[in-house]
Design an enzyme around this catalytic site. Structure first.
Site, PDB file in Angstrom:
ATOM      1  CG  ASP A  90       7.866 -11.579   1.032  1.00  0.00           C
ATOM      2  OD1 ASP A  90       6.371 -11.002   1.453  1.00  0.00           O
ATOM      3  OD2 ASP A  90       8.733 -10.340   1.452  1.00  0.00           O
TER       4      ASP A  90
ATOM      5  CG  ASP B 204       6.882  -5.193  -2.037  1.00  0.00           C
ATOM      6  OD1 ASP B 204       6.756  -5.282  -3.089  1.00  0.00           O
ATOM      7  OD2 ASP B 204       6.122  -4.473  -1.506  1.00  0.00           O
TER       8      ASP B 204
END
EC number: 3.1.3.-
Length: 187
Positions: free
Chosen positions: A9, A11
Site C-alpha cells: 500500500d 499512504d
C-alpha cells in the site's frame, strides 16, 4: 536470485498518511526507512508493486498529473537507493463509485497479479488498514500489517469488533522497514 512479488500500500506504508489526502509533492513525505526497505526488497530479488486508493482524484483535490509526479518522485527515490518499483496500480474512484478496484475490493491486486502473471496465494500485501487486509483476503493474497499510518487504528478496530482471532494469522510489524527485514529473512 528469486523472482518473488510483494505488493505494498502507499499512504501510511511508504509515505506519511493524511486524512486531508496527499495532494502535492510537498505533502508526500516518506516514512523513515521505507525507501531503503523497498530497495532492500529489490536487492533480495523481490519484484515490488504498489496498490493504492487515490480517491482525491475523484474528489477533485488533485489532478492525474500531480499523482504521476508523486509516483515519479517515489520511483526516483527508490532508484537512487538501487531499488525498483515495477508497477504502481491505483484506483482513481471515490468510495461511492461502485468500482471493483477500490480497496477493500480485490481489483487492484487482481490487476497486479494479471500483469505479473502470478497466483497471489503466496504474495504478501503489506498495508496499514482494514481495507488492505480485506482486499488481500478477497484476492487470495497474504495480508501483512504495519503499525505506521492507520495501522494502530486498524489494530484497535480489529479488537473493538472482536476480530482479534482474524488478525492472529496476520504478521504485524512496526513499519515497512521491519516488515521488509522479516520478509527477506524468509528467503
Amino acid at each position: 536470485m528469486t523472482d518473488r512479488l510483494v505488493i505494498l500500500d502507499r499512504d501510511g506504508v511508504i509515505n506519511q498518511d493524511s486524512d486531508d489526502y496527499i495532494k502535492s509533492l510537498d505533502e508526500w513525505i516518506p516514512i523513515p526507512g521505507s525507501i531503503e526497505a523497498i530497495a532492500r526488497l529489490s536487492h533480495a530479488g523481490f519484484r515490488v508493486a504498489v496498490a493504492t486508493n487515490q480517491s482525491g482524484l475523484a474528489r477533485g483535490l488533485f489532478k492525474l498529473e500531480m499523482l504521476n509526479a508523486i509516483h515519479q518522485r517515489l520511483r526516483e527515490r527508490v532508484e537512487a537507493e538501487g531499488g525498483r518499483i515495477e508497477l504502481i496500480a491505483f484506483c482513481p474512484h471515490g468510495p461511492d463509485d461502485g468500482c471493483d478496484c477500490r480497496k477493500p475490493r480485490p481489483g487492484l491486486l487482481l490487476e497486479i497479479a494479471a500483469r505479473f502473471d502470478v497466483e497471489l496465494a503466496s504474495v504478501p500485501f503489506i498495508g496499514d488498514s482494514l481495507g488492505d487486509i480485506q482486499a488481500a483476503r478477497a484476492a487470495g493474497a497474504r495480508p501483512w500489517l504495519v503499525r505506521s499510518g492507520k495501522g494502530e487504528r486498524t489494530l484497535e478496530r480489529l479488537r473493538e469488533q472482536g476480530m482479534d482471532n482474524e488478525s492472529r494469522d496476520i504478521p504485524i510489524y512496526p513499519d515497512l522497514n521491519a516488515a521488509a527485514t522479516a520478509l527477506i529473512d524468509t528467503l
